[in-house]
Write an enzyme that holds these catalytic residues in place. Structure first.
Site, PDB file in Angstrom:
ATOM      1  NE  ARG A  75     -76.333 -51.223 -45.598  1.00 16.34           N
ATOM      2  CZ  ARG A  75     -75.598 -50.157 -45.335  1.00 16.34           C
ATOM      3  NH1 ARG A  75     -74.309 -50.169 -45.642  1.00 16.34           N
ATOM      4  NH2 ARG A  75     -76.126 -49.087 -44.783  1.00 16.34           N
ATOM      5  CD  GLU A 118     -72.726 -56.363 -41.221  1.00 20.12           C
ATOM      6  OE1 GLU A 118     -73.109 -55.420 -40.493  1.00 20.12           O
ATOM      7  OE2 GLU A 118     -72.307 -56.201 -42.376  1.00 20.12           O
ATOM      8  CG  HIS A 178     -70.941 -52.684 -41.253  1.00 20.84           C
ATOM      9  ND1 HIS A 178     -72.204 -53.144 -41.527  1.00 20.84           N
ATOM     10  CD2 HIS A 178     -70.844 -51.472 -41.880  1.00 20.84           C
ATOM     11  CE1 HIS A 178     -72.848 -52.259 -42.285  1.00 20.84           C
ATOM     12  NE2 HIS A 178     -72.029 -51.239 -42.506  1.00 20.84           N
TER      13      HIS A 178
END
Length: 317
Positions: free
Chosen positions: A236, A265, A284
């Protein structure tokens, strides 16, 4: 009455094809939305008519303000059994059920190793140079005999550690909860926090994001690292202090970073991680694999069917 079901956060436009959604035809109408997250007012307008919303893990944030603006919402279904973007307490208070899914356990470790290998052997720059007519820019690094430092030895950290052992690396690990028994079980050396950073040739982050882990890889931890070391983060973003990491990369106090996760994000267009030459960044995609999406969406369908029948599965909160 037929349910209005939304599958949101489908950024790649694959949700409709990766599994068969027809089992829900007798329950309601399924809509697939590819929009990125937006402000609360826009999200309310976009989602107000839906009774059931399927979300991808930690993309759109369902906080109290959004949940209060969706009076028709009865069920939230998320990919995975943990989603920090969902306010479970408010959902429970409003009578909104929340269910999750299992996860395919190999996607994130495999991406971690892909980033690591690409950085060590300078694959992005060599491949780009080849496309531009060049041939052999420099010397790649090596892994055999080097030290892999694993920050967090859970299920993903364990797989990455075993990759390192298979490549002949010396593997060390630390987390606040790591026991000697667990380290012995995986076959790695348990060290102190400072030793983990000081000895690392490659440091790979595999902690769950919590108040305890937020910002744990800070300026001090980065200062302990060798200038030749690499940092990989597929866990993360907020576990690593982005400002401190950018400063270390710019100053050459760290050789490079492979990053799949970020504080914000999608990553802002002007963010330094998009420009720094010693950063290999991916959007991601650690859990974005065919097997994982197939598992997520097939179990979302099961969750909706069971909830509709009054026998909910995989309930969160």
């Amino acid at each position: 009455m037929a349910l209005h079901i939304a599958v949101i956060d489908d950024w790649q436009g694959v949700a409709q094809s990766v599994v068969d959604w027809s089992p829900l035809a007798s329950i309601g109408l399924v809509s697939f939305l590819r929009d990125y997250p937006a402000d609360t007012a826009t999200l309310i307008e976009r989602l107000a008519r839906f009774d059931v919303i399927c979300v991808m893990r930690e993309r759109t944030r369902f906080d109290e303000a959004l949940l209060l603006g969706l009076p028709n919402l009865k069920l939230l279904v998320t990919g995975g059994m943990r989603n920090a973007a969902l306010d479970l307490a408010t959902a429970k208070r409003l009578g909104v059920a929340v269910c999750g899914t299992d996860s395919y356990k190999h996607a994130a470790p495999e991406l971690t190793w892909a980033l690591l290998m690409a950085l060590v052997r300078q694959i992005p720059s060599e491949a780009a140079d080849l496309r531009n007519g060049g041939w052999q820019l420099g010397l790649g690094g090596d892994l055999h005999g080097k030290t892999l430092a694993v920050l967090g030895l859970g299920s993903i950290g364990e797989k990455v550690a075993k990759f390192g052992l298979a490549f002949g690396m010396q593997v060390i690990a630390w987390s606040e909860n790591l026991t000697q028994e667990r380290a012995d079980q995986v076959g790695v050396q348990r060290v102190s926090k400072q030793q983990l950073f000081e000895r690392a040739d490659v440091l790979s982050v595999h902690l769950v994001l919590s108040e305890r882990s937020r910002g744990l890889v800070d300026a001090q931890a980065l200062a302990w690292m060798k200038p030749s070391a690499l940092l990989i983060n597929t866990a993360r973003g907020p576990i690593v202090d982005e400002t401190a990491l950018v400063a270390a990369l710019r100053a050459g106090r760290l050789a490079g970073a492979g990053l799949d996760v970020f504080d914000e994000e999608p990553l802002p267009l002007a963010h330094p991680f998009r420009q720094l030459p010693n950063v290999l960044a991916t959007p991601h995609i650690g859990y974005v694999s065919h097997n994982n999406y197939q598992l997520f969406y097939s179990q979302m369908i099961e969750d909706i069917q069971h909830w509709h029948a009054g026998t909910p599965l995989r309930v969160l909160g």
